[in-house]
Design an enzyme around this catalytic site. Structure first.
Site, mmCIF file in Angstrom:
data_model
loop_
_atom_site.group_PDB
_atom_site.id
_atom_site.type_symbol
_atom_site.label_atom_id
_atom_site.label_comp_id
_atom_site.label_asym_id
_atom_site.label_seq_id
_atom_site.Cartn_x
_atom_site.Cartn_y
_atom_site.Cartn_z
ATOM 1 N N ASP A 483 2.974 -5.998 -0.826
ATOM 2 C CA ASP A 483 3.542 -5.633 0.094
ATOM 3 C C ASP A 483 4.303 -6.760 0.957
ATOM 4 O O ASP A 483 3.615 -7.685 1.028
ATOM 5 C CB ASP A 483 3.092 -4.582 1.061
ATOM 6 C CG ASP A 483 4.383 -3.850 2.134
ATOM 7 O OD1 ASP A 483 5.398 -4.033 1.493
ATOM 8 O OD2 ASP A 483 3.987 -3.822 3.115
ATOM 9 N N ASP A 803 -0.205 -2.155 3.756
ATOM 10 C CA ASP A 803 -0.871 -1.567 4.716
ATOM 11 C C ASP A 803 -0.949 0.131 4.631
ATOM 12 O O ASP A 803 -0.468 0.423 3.518
ATOM 13 C CB ASP A 803 0.205 -1.559 5.899
ATOM 14 C CG ASP A 803 1.493 -0.998 5.889
ATOM 15 O OD1 ASP A 803 1.574 0.245 5.254
ATOM 16 O OD2 ASP A 803 2.532 -1.608 6.019
ATOM 17 N N ASP A 807 2.352 2.599 1.748
ATOM 18 C CA ASP A 807 1.712 2.170 0.491
ATOM 19 C C ASP A 807 0.768 3.122 -0.353
ATOM 20 O O ASP A 807 0.060 2.436 -1.231
ATOM 21 C CB ASP A 807 1.264 0.861 0.694
ATOM 22 C CG ASP A 807 2.404 -0.199 0.967
ATOM 23 O OD1 ASP A 807 3.462 0.001 0.465
ATOM 24 O OD2 ASP A 807 2.076 -1.277 1.808
#
Length: 1170
Positions: A483, A803, A807
């Site tokens: 991410d 995190d 996600d």
């Protein structure tokens, strides 16, 4: 046999069974008949010794049959009719543990209408989940909770109207408690001792005792009991820790039978309407169940579930369309999760159903083990079982070794039966010993130690794992997904300025020169909130308020620090939603209402009345530089009462907008992101970015952190509705074709955004395109999941690092999911104290302060200190001393048991993923991959060493045994001690700090392993035969009986020495050091053990200490033979070492050839559509 394919996340299939009466069981009456036959037929026909051998074999078979009913769930009777069954065999989903037999319950329930009479409910409980039989669908389904209904149904909910309904609900869903029996050490030890491996090892010990190896047998038995009791103690510790977690037994106001009643939290039922909030006394209370907010809003600390320290704002479902259906994944901002702490609440006074205690009104969705906290506990609870790496492969490998053992055993049997004078008892014993030598007693112990060593090493670095079987997967990872925001880049946003597009497109960085309207939008359009007089929320929103020099007060007003500005009062918020990519607020300025909106530039673009000419060009200019750009817009609302302003439709507020400007934020890349990703790339991993951010920003960051190294092309929609590849500066363009993507990816790095996914799914091009893409931008959480599942479909082993909040789906889908919690990285220099910190915290679970529940987080630090400050007096010296002593005790407890895996606790674990790292950086990915590779390599080398040892043992026990070669008891014990020490020390090898470009072999079954084993075995055999033949020349011509007692002679002595030399050479040659683990010289305990073994050989071969050789029953070697034996040993070692090095060079670990799997998946898809 009736079988039901359930196909759920936790259960794959269910088979119906019927329990038999004990006398009719197959492990009872057939053996009763066989014992009678033995007594009547065998005893008169054979001499007594042979009859006892037959009885021994019969008894062993009986015990085995009985034990098989405990080991193998398939060892049972079957039935066809579900109503005749009273038990069922449950096959769990892959990696969810082993099959179990559970009782099947048939319950008669009285239907509400008299016409319907009684109804029958058939169900079973498996791992704290209930599965109910549906006669319409003829299958079992997980018990449904009201989590997927329409918002209209929730809003109309009035709780349970009658006692009868309450009783029915209690029968259906049970009480809201975490209930599992506390096992005793004896019960766990019994379970451990019933394990097939343990029983087998005890059986082997029995055989060795029969062959008069007393010391060796007792030494092995002691080792086994020590290991099993450590495992039982470790499991007991984990289960005791989990039992401390209870549903908060607070009194909750609940609406039942038309009135508000107070009931304990443990009595709540799905469907109840409750009043929830922070207590009047200010005492923090945890939410007793998962519930949907119907009215009011709350600020919640979810650290115990997600580990995320920033408090979350929860809002009611008011304003959601009545036909819309609730999705727990998507609508998290409406749901209060069980176990979380309410820090603050605001009741809604406008609704009819008002609670007497002034709490927020909520609808209970799930209770007990079905809540998010319950699910996390189930994950931890049912992954505490013994862990091994590659259990299926280890079984196949043992079968491969068994093939050689059967040949050796057959050879002994044939030769033994040729001699009518030989004792059948001793022959049976010899054959049994050869067969059992294939499965080394150390195997399960060593495999567990390999994984546990990694678990401990990771825990010391602040990384916790709830699913230990995933550690070897980390060694096989070939694609790492990241991410962007908060993972690769810092959470601390820097406000750069605003572009207003009024006259020029320059960035206004001076707060004094900003247009007032832009200042008002930035100061009020946010979700910041005060908790304990401290402003908390999104770092980007805090940076904006600080950057424009305004302040935000606890009564929801934004005020400029400069004189002359009007205060902006927030009337109503429409929170940010990932699928809408925007948020808005209704505000009041001088009694006029305005709507202020901020969001993604492309989303706001569609909602503007007048689009400025340079709108697209300007935002792209700043996103190309890696900045985060938010579009700001507003509109004046007509005059109306406050109540009406609060109940406006979201769509009405967010349409026909006037553009205000672009807010530009700089999102600094974390200092170590570039270095970490570069190391991952250099160690043969593909890198991918999956982010919700804008494509141009994502591409800029991807270039800086080594994800992209080639020119970038972004897939964009053309004006005609088609798609084409466009470079970020729009100078380079290429037509899009799904079939050409592979060719394009060779010269360019590709980027696609969320709006392309729909087209890919529609055209069935997902599998053709996604595997070649490097950057995924503007993706929703569900699309992140799709990316991961596609990578898995084409055979990639995936790692996802993000995190723990947005996600979750992707982290769960990945083979290795790592949730990063925002805490300070663990300092390597102080590993012990750092390791103890996370370990100690959840011991405080029983206390009521919320700050002690979570991680070492941003919220926990000030909360802890304020709690201490508010205490009536400072700590006395004695109390301080006691606290220090307690801390030391805890540390010693944690450090004492080096062999057992660390206990993962709530607050350390995240419900988001199997791995949780308490670091504000992506460095844990290196730690996890490093440990994964180390575990994989250690496992592989163990199998090779065990394989070679077993083949040598099979030869010694068969061919050489027939020549009268035996080992003495002391000799066998010393050999066993060396083996155990070597295994322990190789499993302790630490991974080296830098990841190598070379990859470990992912499987035991590969050409490298087989050629290595066979080549080395051939050299060992040649050395053994040559040495024994040489020794035979010095032996007098005498016939040695194979079954005779052990007598020291030259052949026995040489055979023992050679066997020990082979054993040590096997460990030294097959030890996998660089490039994955420490080399032999760096692994000091192993190095010293090898030196000790070589010194030991030199001493016994040179006959330096005659008394030692006499004690070990070793004959003195002839002068000429000593030198020969040492020279041959060196030549054998050099030959094996050279062969192993050649094979490692010829068969390096490779990146998996996933393109084949991809073509196969595309072909399967095409066949489906035909």
């Amino acid at each position: 046999m009736a079988r039901f394919e359930v196909g759920g996340k936790s259960v794959e299939g269910v088979d119906l069974l019927r329990r038999r009466h004990w006398a009719s069981r197959f492990d009872f009456w057939p053996f009763l008949a066989l014992y009678a036959v033995w007594l009547v037929v065998v005893v008169p026909a054979l001499d007594f010794t042979d009859a006892l051998v037959v009885l021994g074999a019969l008894s062993a078979s009986h015990v085995l049959a009985f034990l098989f009913t405990a080991w193998s769930v398939d060892f049972r009777a079957f039935v066809k009719d579900i109503r005749a069954a009273n038990a069922c065999k449950v096959t769990p989903a892959k990696f969810s543990g082993s099959k179990e037999i559970v009782p099947l319950h048939i319950q008669k329930t009285v239907a509400s209408s008299s016409a319907a009479g009684e109804t029958e409910e058939i169900y079973f409980d498996f791992r704290k989940q209930r599965f109910i039989y549906s006669s319409e669908k003829d299958n079992f389904f997980k018990l449904r909770y009201p989590t997927k209904e329409s918002f209209e149904l929730y809003n109309k909910g009035t709780g349970y109207g009658t006692e009868a309904k309450i009783n029915t609900a209690v029968d259906k869903w049970g009480r809201n408690i975490f209930e599992y029996p506390q096992p005793t050490f004896q019960k766990l030890m019994k379970e451990q001792c019933m394990e097939p491996f343990f029983v087998f090892q005890v059986f082997c010990v029995g055989l060795w005792c029969l062959d008069e190896y007393w010391y060796y047998s007792l030494f092995t038995l002691f080792m086994l009991f020590l290991f099993e009791s450590t495992m039982a103690k470790n499991r007991l510790k984990t289960l005791t820790e989990l039992r401390r977690v209870k549903v908060d037994n607070q009194i909750v106001s609940t609406y039942r039978c038309g009135k508000w009643v107070k009931i304990p939290g443990t009595e709540l039922l799905p469907g109840d309407i409750v009043s929830i909030g922070r207590s009047v006394s200010g005492e923090d209370r945890s939410v007793p169940a998962d519930m949907l907010l119907l009215a009011g809003s709350a600020i919640v600390n979810e650290a115990i579930l997600t580990g995320e320290s920033t408090p979350q704002w929860k809002v009611s479902v008011a304003g959601r369309g009545p036909e819309e259906t609730l999705s727990v994944k998507r609508d998290k901002n409406h749901i209060l999760f069980g176990g979380t702490k309410i820090l603050q609440h605001t009741p809604d006074k406008s609704i009819n159903l008002r609670a007497p205690d002034g709490g927020c009104i909520a609808f209970v969705l799930r209770t007990g083990f079905e809540t998010s906290q319950g699910k996390l506990m189930r994950t931890i609870l049912f992954s505490t079982e013994r862990v091994t790496a590659n259990s299926k492969e280890s079984g196949l490998f043992i079968l491969f070794l068994l093939f050689f053992a059967v040949i050796a055993s057959g050879y002994v049997l044939v030769k033994g039966l040729e001699d009518p004078t030989r004792s059948r008892y001793k022959l049976f014993l010899s054959c049994s010993l050869i067969l059992t030598s294939v499965i080394p007693p150390e195997l399960p112990m060593e495999l567990s130690i390999a994984v546990n060593t990694s678990l401990i090493a990771l825990a010391r670095r602040g990384i916790f794992c709830t699913e230990p079987f995933r550690i070897p997967f980390a060694g096989k990872v070939d694609i790492c997904c990241f991410d962007k925001t908060g993972t690769l880049t810092s959470d601390d946003m820097e406000f750069q300025g605003v572009v207003s597009l009024e006259g020029n497109e320059e960035l206004i960085t001076d707060a004094n020169k900003l247009p007032l309207r832009i200042q008002e939008v930035l100061a009020s359009c946010h979700a910041l909130v005060f908790v304990d007089n401290k402003l908390v929320g999104d770092p980007l929103e805090k940076a904006a308020i600080k950057g424009i020099d305004w302040i935000y007060t606890s009564d929801e007003k934004a005020i400029s620090k400069k004189s002359g500005g009007q205060p902006v009062k927030i009337v109503h918020r429409y929170h940010f939603a990932s699928h809408l990519k925007r948020m808005s607020v209704v505000v009041s300025i001088q009694e006029k209402y305005y709507a202020f909106i901020k969001g993604a530039p492309e989303t706001i673009q569609e909602r503007l009345v007048d689009l400025p000419a340079s709108y697209v060009e300007t935002y792209k200019k700043y996103t190309r530089q890696g900045s985060r750009v938010l579009a700001l817009a507003y509109k004046l609302l007509p005059d109306m009462p406050v109540s009406e302003a609060r109940s406006l439709e979201r769509d009405q507020v967010e349409s026909d907008l006037t553009f205000a400007g672009f807010a530009v934020f700089n999102c600094p890349i974390r200092s170590d992101s570039g270095a970490v990703l570069q190391e991952l790339e250099q160690s043969s991993h593909d890198l991918v970015m999956i982010t919700g951010d804008q494509a141009l920003t994502a591409c800029h960051v991807a270039g800086q952190v080594h994800i992209c190294s080639k020119p970038i092309l972004i897939l964009m929609r053309t004006k005609t509705g088609g798609f084409e590849w466009v470079s970020p500066d729009e100078t380079d363009k290429a037509p899009y074709s799904a079939k050409e993507v592979a060719a394009v990816s060779e010269s360019h790095d590709l980027c696609i955004s969320g709006d392309c996914f729909e087209m890919l799914q529609r055209t069935d091009a997902v599998i053709q395109v996604i595997p070649y893409v490097k950057v995924f931008a503007r993706v929703a959480p569900e699309q992140k999941e799709l990316v991961l599942t596609t990578f898995k479909t084409v055979g990639r082993i995936t790692l996802m690092c993000g995190d723990g909040t947005n996600d979750v789906g992707a982290l769960k889908q990945a083979h290795v999911g790592i949730a990063l919690l925002n805490a300070e990285p663990v300092q390597k220099s102080d590993t012990k104290s750092q390791a103890s910190k996370p370990e100690n915290k959840p011991g405080k679970l029983k206390k009521t302060k919320p700050s002690q529940e979570g991680s070492s987080s941003q919220l926990a630090q000030p909360a802890n200190s304020s709690a201490r400050a508010s205490s009536s007096r400072p700590l006395t010296a004695a109390e301080r001393q006691r606290e220090r002593l307690q801390k030391m005790m805890d540390e010693m407890n944690e450090e004492s048991d080096g062999r057992s895996a660390p206990i993962v606790k709530l607050g350390d674990a995240s419900m988001a993923s199997p791995f949780t790292a308490k670091h504000a950086s992506v460095a844990p990915t290196l730690d996890i991959i490093r440990q994964g590779r180390s575990t994989l390599v250690t496992t592989l080398q163990m199998f090779k060493i065990l394989g070679l040892n077993c083949l040598a043992t099979a030869y010694v026990l068969s061919v050489m045994y027939l020549d009268g070669v035996k080992l003495g008891d002391v000799q066998a014990t010393i050999s066993g001690v060396f083996t155990a020490a070597f295994f322990l020390f190789i499993s302790h090898a630490r991974p080296i700090q830098t990841l190598s470009a070379e990859r470990p072999h992912p499987n035991i079954f590969c050409a490298y392993v087989f050629l290595s084993i066979l080549g080395q075995f051939a050299m060992h055999l040649f050395f053994l035969i040559s040495a024994v033949n040489e020794a035979s020349k010095y032996m007098p011509e005498e016939c040695i009986e194979p079954d005779s007692e052990f007598h020291p002679n030259l052949v026995n002595t040489v055979s023992y020495m050679v066997n020990m030399m082979i054993q040590v050479a096997t460990f030294a040659v097959n030890y996998m050091g660089h490039p994955f683990n420490q080399s032999i010289t760096e692994n000091k305990p192993f190095k010293y053990a090898l030196y000790a073994a070589v010194a030991f050989f030199t001493v016994i071969t040179s006959d330096m200490f005659r008394d030692l050789n006499d004690y070990m029953k070793l004959e003195p070697l002839p002068e000429g033979m000593r030198g020969k034996l040492m020279l041959w040993a060196i030549l054998m070692f050099c030959g094996c070492y050279g062969w192993e090095r050649i094979l490692r060079w010829a068969f390096p670990g490779k990146m998996p050839a996933w393109e084949k799997r991809q073509k196969q998946a595309i072909a399967n898809l095409d066949r489906k559509h035909e």
